[in-house]
Design an enzyme around this catalytic site. Structure first.
Site, short mmCIF file in Angstrom:
data_model
loop_
_atom_site.label_atom_id
_atom_site.label_comp_id
_atom_site.label_asym_id
_atom_site.label_seq_id
_atom_site.Cartn_x
_atom_site.Cartn_y
_atom_site.Cartn_z
N HIS A 1 0.42 -7.36 -11.26
CA HIS A 1 1.03 -6.99 -9.98
C HIS A 1 0.87 -8.08 -8.92
O HIS A 1 1.83 -8.44 -8.25
CB HIS A 1 0.39 -5.69 -9.50
CG HIS A 1 1.06 -5.07 -8.33
ND1 HIS A 1 2.34 -4.55 -8.39
CD2 HIS A 1 0.63 -4.86 -7.06
CE1 HIS A 1 2.67 -4.05 -7.21
NE2 HIS A 1 1.65 -4.23 -6.38
N SER B 1 4.62 -5.71 -3.56
CA SER B 1 4.37 -4.28 -3.67
C SER B 1 5.14 -3.51 -2.60
O SER B 1 6.35 -3.70 -2.46
CB SER B 1 2.86 -4.00 -3.60
OG SER B 1 2.57 -2.71 -4.06
N TYR B 2 4.47 -2.64 -1.81
CA TYR B 2 5.20 -1.89 -0.80
C TYR B 2 5.76 -2.80 0.30
O TYR B 2 6.66 -2.39 1.04
CB TYR B 2 4.33 -0.80 -0.18
CG TYR B 2 5.14 0.22 0.59
CD1 TYR B 2 5.75 1.29 -0.07
CD2 TYR B 2 5.35 0.10 1.96
CE1 TYR B 2 6.54 2.21 0.62
CE2 TYR B 2 6.12 1.01 2.66
CZ TYR B 2 6.73 2.06 1.98
OH TYR B 2 7.51 2.96 2.66
N ASP C 1 2.81 -5.88 -15.17
CA ASP C 1 2.49 -4.92 -14.13
C ASP C 1 3.13 -3.59 -14.46
O ASP C 1 4.34 -3.50 -14.64
CB ASP C 1 3.01 -5.44 -12.78
CG ASP C 1 2.86 -4.41 -11.66
OD1 ASP C 1 1.92 -3.59 -11.73
OD2 ASP C 1 3.69 -4.44 -10.73
N GLY D 1 0.83 -1.20 0.00
CA GLY D 1 0.00 0.00 0.00
C GLY D 1 0.87 1.27 0.00
O GLY D 1 1.01 1.92 -1.02
#
Length: 471
Positions: free
Chosen positions: A444, A183-184, A392, A87
């Site tokens: 992603h 991701s994050y 992605d 996020g």
């Protein structure tokens, strides 16, 4: 059968039963309280699963919500894997557990759940954590905590969670431990691994048998990630030559002052504008345009930029089935679901969302790069695998390759295809201390796109050997 043989036989049976019942009864009272037994619509399964809160700071009233699935077979012998989403501010229960790697996936039919035949708890015990507090069901009773949340805060709380969770589930304390996510979480995971590594070395708390980390489409180093993001958009015909030229001339992503250059900011805004027309997380699949039975607004949301820390890459919503976020929202806000998962009493409901925008908006503590941590963990002998879904646009394969190249690691085995079910599933290169692979045709959230290939790749990671390199 002789009397002596019978005695030996009885002793063996007693020993096996003792071992069995020791394992079965090893759950603490808190763990037994967290056992999930009546999840609405749950398919019949033989493994146990648990959900609930673990307090990480009693003074401030911080507690983190988890959902744990035992391995489908031999859980006492298989690794324990903590899964984290990014996020920052997005739920690992809403994404990882029920859209990607968990055994129960949200279905687009009346927001039910269905069994995932490629669930990662075929290979490991899977622990999903909503992190940091403020995400999903995790919370703090001290409002000022939400102004302090960042990378270091999250790593400390997550470490406290692991220690307390292992006391609740002592049967898993001796299992090999891995951290995986995307991701994050590409920043969360190395930062958490470093805390565990340091604490293990100074014996300041209970030893955690950390063996390695697995990172999917990970944010890693801001400058390289930004450059890869722009290069990928241009190379995939998302932006014009003119826009690419403006950004190339005016942007220096290694400095915060680049956002003071109007030409640079306008160029980046143009990239975001074009990506808003499609699903940045999955270039070649449709976006959710509000025509689902849930009247989804996910695909219509504008991108979000962290104004407090402009170097952080923007967040946009989307995915393979871009309406899945809405299905998760409805499912986890059901009273019977919250009660079954011990998230609420089923009367005073929690307002669950898949991402907390306030967490992202106020995230001040973001390390510019975790590559120095990579070097430290590699030197410490930890296994590091990185994978990229190659369609992605949010954290594209180009940015990840630029990041890995910055490490200047010696190449162990050259770039080559890897296979699953006799088909090329991507390409792979082994470095001294790190393995990098692509997943062909995945966006992603790789396991959502390529579930069978992802499970095979995950199993290879746990085994410490590359997936098949021939048909």
């Amino acid at each position: 059968m002789s009397h002596q043989t019978m005695n030996i036989y009885n002793l063996l049976i007693a020993s096996c039963l003792c071992t069995f019942f020791t394992y079965v009864s090893s759950d603490s009272p808190e763990a037994l309280r967290d056992r999930v037994t009546d999840l609405p619509g749950q398919p019949d399964v033989s493994f146990k699963h648990y959900a609930g809160y673990v307090p990480v700071n009693k003074t401030n009233g911080r507690a983190m919500f988890y959902w744990f699935f035992e391995a489908m077979s031999l859980p006492n012998q298989k690794p324990l894997v903590l899964w984290l989403n990014g996020g920052p501010g997005c739920s690992s229960v809403g994404y990882g557990a029920t859209q990607e790697t968990g055994p129960f996936l949200v279905d687009n039919k009346e927001t039910r759940i269905k069994f995932n035949p490629y669930a990662w708890n075929k290979a490991a015990n899977m622990l999903f954590l909503e992190s940091p507090v403020g995400v999903g069901f995790s919370y703090s009773n001290t409002t000022s905590d939400y102004k302090e949340i960042g990378d270091d805060f999250t790593a400390r709380d997550t470490y406290a969670f692991i220690q307390k969770w292992l006391k609740r589930f002592p049967a898993y304390k001796e299992n090999d431990f891995y951290i995986a996510g995307e991701s994050y979480a590409g920043k969360f995971i190395p930062e958490l691994a470093e805390v565990i590594y340091d604490k293990n070395n100074d014996n300041s708390s209970g030893h955690i048998k950390l063996k390695g980390i697995l990172l999917g489409n990970p944010e890693t180093s801001e400058a390289e990630d930004w450059i890869g993001w722009v290069d990928y958009a241009w190379s995939h015909a998302i932006i014009s030559d003119e826009t690419y030229g403006v950004i190339s001339r005016s942007c220096n992503f290694s400095t915060n002052t680049t956002w003071d250059v109007k030409e640079c900011k306008d160029g980046v805004d143009e990239v975001l504008k074009q990506y808003h027309e499609i699903d940045i997380y999955s270039l070649y699949t449709p976006k959710c345009v509000g025509n689902s039975t849930l009247n989804s607004s996910v695909g219509l949301r504008r991108f979000k930029t962290n104004l407090a820390n402009l170097n952080m890459m923007p967040r946009l919503m989307g995915g393979y089935d871009p309406c899945l976020d809405d299905y998760s929202r409805v499912f986890f806000n059901r009273a019977d679901v919250q009660k079954a998962l011990h998230a609420s009493d089923g009367v005073h409901l929690k307002n669950w969302s898949i991402c907390n925008d306030a967490i992202f908006d106020n995230w001040l503590d973001s390390k510019p790069s975790v590559l120095p941590i990579y070097k430290k963990l590699i030197a410490g002998g930890l296994r590091i695998w990185v994978y990229s879904g190659d369609i992605d646009g949010r954290v594209p394969v180009l940015g990840t390759r630029y990041c890995i190249n910055k490490l200047e690691l010696p190449i162990k085995t050259s770039w080559r295809p890897w296979y699953h079910e006799k088909q090329v599933s991507g390409w792979l290169q082994e470095y001294e201390g790190l393995t990098f692979a692509t997943i062909k045709g995945a966006g992603h959230d790789v396991p959502t796109f390529k579930p069978s290939e992802s499970l095979a790749f995950f199993s290879a990671f746990l085994n410490g050997s590359p997936p098949p390199l021939t048909r």
